[in-house]
Write a protein that holds these residues in place. Sequence first.
Motif, PDB file in Angstrom:
ATOM      1  N   LEU A  44     -18.602  10.682   8.528  1.00 38.63           N
ATOM      2  CA  LEU A  44     -17.860  10.211   9.692  1.00 38.63           C
ATOM      3  C   LEU A  44     -17.440   8.750   9.531  1.00 38.63           C
ATOM      4  O   LEU A  44     -16.303   8.369   9.838  1.00 38.63           O
ATOM      5  N   VAL A  45     -18.371   7.922   9.028  1.00 36.53           N
ATOM      6  CA  VAL A  45     -18.053   6.504   8.829  1.00 36.53           C
ATOM      7  C   VAL A  45     -16.934   6.399   7.795  1.00 36.53           C
ATOM      8  O   VAL A  45     -15.966   5.636   7.955  1.00 36.53           O
ATOM      9  N   GLY A  46     -17.060   7.205   6.724  1.00 35.69           N
ATOM     10  CA  GLY A  46     -16.005   7.200   5.699  1.00 35.69           C
ATOM     11  C   GLY A  46     -14.681   7.662   6.277  1.00 35.69           C
ATOM     12  O   GLY A  46     -13.617   7.090   5.979  1.00 35.69           O
ATOM     13  N   ALA A  47     -14.724   8.706   7.104  1.00 31.75           N
ATOM     14  CA  ALA A  47     -13.497   9.213   7.702  1.00 31.75           C
ATOM     15  C   ALA A  47     -12.885   8.179   8.627  1.00 31.75           C
ATOM     16  O   ALA A  47     -11.645   7.993   8.671  1.00 31.75           O
ATOM     17  N   ILE A  48     -13.744   7.459   9.369  1.00 25.93           N
ATOM     18  CA  ILE A  48     -13.241   6.413  10.279  1.00 25.93           C
ATOM     19  C   ILE A  48     -12.586   5.299   9.463  1.00 25.93           C
ATOM     20  O   ILE A  48     -11.498   4.821   9.797  1.00 25.93           O
ATOM     21  N   PHE A  49     -13.257   4.891   8.377  1.00 21.81           N
ATOM     22  CA  PHE A  49     -12.677   3.846   7.532  1.00 21.81           C
ATOM     23  C   PHE A  49     -11.368   4.316   6.911  1.00 21.81           C
ATOM     24  O   PHE A  49     -10.382   3.568   6.837  1.00 21.81           O
ATOM     25  N   ALA A  50     -11.337   5.571   6.482  1.00 23.27           N
ATOM     26  CA  ALA A  50     -10.118   6.104   5.871  1.00 23.27           C
ATOM     27  C   ALA A  50      -9.000   6.149   6.910  1.00 23.27           C
ATOM     28  O   ALA A  50      -7.842   5.772   6.627  1.00 23.27           O
ATOM     29  N   ALA A  51      -9.328   6.612   8.130  1.00 23.06           N
ATOM     30  CA  ALA A  51      -8.329   6.686   9.189  1.00 23.06           C
ATOM     31  C   ALA A  51      -7.857   5.289   9.556  1.00 23.06           C
ATOM     32  O   ALA A  51      -6.653   5.048   9.788  1.00 23.06           O
ATOM     33  N   THR A  52      -8.807   4.347   9.584  1.00 17.35           N
ATOM     34  CA  THR A  52      -8.462   2.956   9.893  1.00 17.35           C
ATOM     35  C   THR A  52      -7.548   2.406   8.800  1.00 17.35           C
ATOM     36  O   THR A  52      -6.545   1.741   9.082  1.00 17.35           O
ATOM     37  N   GLY A  53      -7.876   2.729   7.561  1.00 17.09           N
ATOM     38  CA  GLY A  53      -7.044   2.268   6.438  1.00 17.09           C
ATOM     39  C   GLY A  53      -5.663   2.860   6.501  1.00 17.09           C
ATOM     40  O   GLY A  53      -4.637   2.172   6.277  1.00 17.09           O
ATOM     41  N   VAL A  54      -5.573   4.144   6.810  1.00 11.86           N
ATOM     42  CA  VAL A  54      -4.272   4.790   6.930  1.00 11.86           C
ATOM     43  C   VAL A  54      -3.511   4.178   8.100  1.00 11.86           C
ATOM     44  O   VAL A  54      -2.299   3.895   7.992  1.00 11.86           O
ATOM     45  N   LEU A  55      -4.168   3.927   9.209  1.00 11.92           N
ATOM     46  CA  LEU A  55      -3.530   3.326  10.381  1.00 11.92           C
ATOM     47  C   LEU A  55      -3.018   1.923  10.062  1.00 11.92           C
ATOM     48  O   LEU A  55      -1.883   1.569  10.423  1.00 11.92           O
ATOM     49  N   ILE A  56      -3.814   1.159   9.363  1.00 11.62           N
ATOM     50  CA  ILE A  56      -3.397  -0.198   8.976  1.00 11.62           C
ATOM     51  C   ILE A  56      -2.189  -0.119   8.041  1.00 11.62           C
ATOM     52  O   ILE A  56      -1.221  -0.868   8.154  1.00 11.62           O
ATOM     53  N   ALA A  57      -2.268   0.831   7.114  1.00 16.66           N
ATOM     54  CA  ALA A  57      -1.163   0.982   6.159  1.00 16.66           C
ATOM     55  C   ALA A  57       0.104   1.401   6.897  1.00 16.66           C
ATOM     56  O   ALA A  57       1.204   0.933   6.582  1.00 16.66           O
ATOM     57  N   VAL A  58      -0.013   2.257   7.862  1.00 18.14           N
ATOM     58  CA  VAL A  58       1.153   2.717   8.609  1.00 18.14           C
ATOM     59  C   VAL A  58       1.695   1.557   9.443  1.00 18.14           C
ATOM     60  O   VAL A  58       2.925   1.385   9.569  1.00 18.14           O
ATOM     61  N   LEU A  59       0.824   0.767  10.013  1.00 10.88           N
ATOM     62  CA  LEU A  59       1.254  -0.352  10.858  1.00 10.88           C
ATOM     63  C   LEU A  59       1.947  -1.442  10.017  1.00 10.88           C
ATOM     64  O   LEU A  59       2.848  -2.145  10.503  1.00 10.88           O
ATOM     65  N   LYS A  60       1.568  -1.590   8.787  1.00 12.91           N
ATOM     66  CA  LYS A  60       2.174  -2.594   7.918  1.00 12.91           C
ATOM     67  C   LYS A  60       3.557  -2.138   7.473  1.00 12.91           C
ATOM     68  O   LYS A  60       4.371  -2.932   7.017  1.00 12.91           O
ATOM     69  N   LEU A  61       3.838  -0.969   7.533  1.00 11.39           N
ATOM     70  CA  LEU A  61       5.154  -0.471   7.101  1.00 11.39           C
ATOM     71  C   LEU A  61       6.177  -0.779   8.092  1.00 11.39           C
ATOM     72  O   LEU A  61       6.823  -1.161   8.774  1.00 11.39           O
TER      73      LEU A  61
END
Length: 126
Positions: free
Chosen positions: A109-126
Amino acid sequence: MIEGAATRADLDRLGERIDARFEQEAARIDARFDQEAARIDARFDREAARVDARFARVDARFDQIEARLEEADVKVDARLMQVATDLRLVEERMTARIESAKTQLLIWLVGAIFAATGVLIAVLKL
């Protein structure tokens, strides 16, 4: 005196003979009674001995059965203790597995949260 009439002496002798005969018969009856009583007592003693022997055999059989039941009871108790021990071990293993599964799930779950957070950050930077 009248001819054919019994005298006092004749009556006394007759009474003595009757008494003697009565005593003879009473003695014979007493002896017969004693014989029968002895026969009945002997038969009663034989029957009592037979019944006592039978009860002794039954008691011995009950003692054997009781001993076997006690042995079985000890075996059942030992087996129940073994089953209880086995169940405690299974419970401990299952608890350890559940704890391990919780830890792995939490890590995932922690990994999934970090992955989702990373994907969200990556999407927001675009």
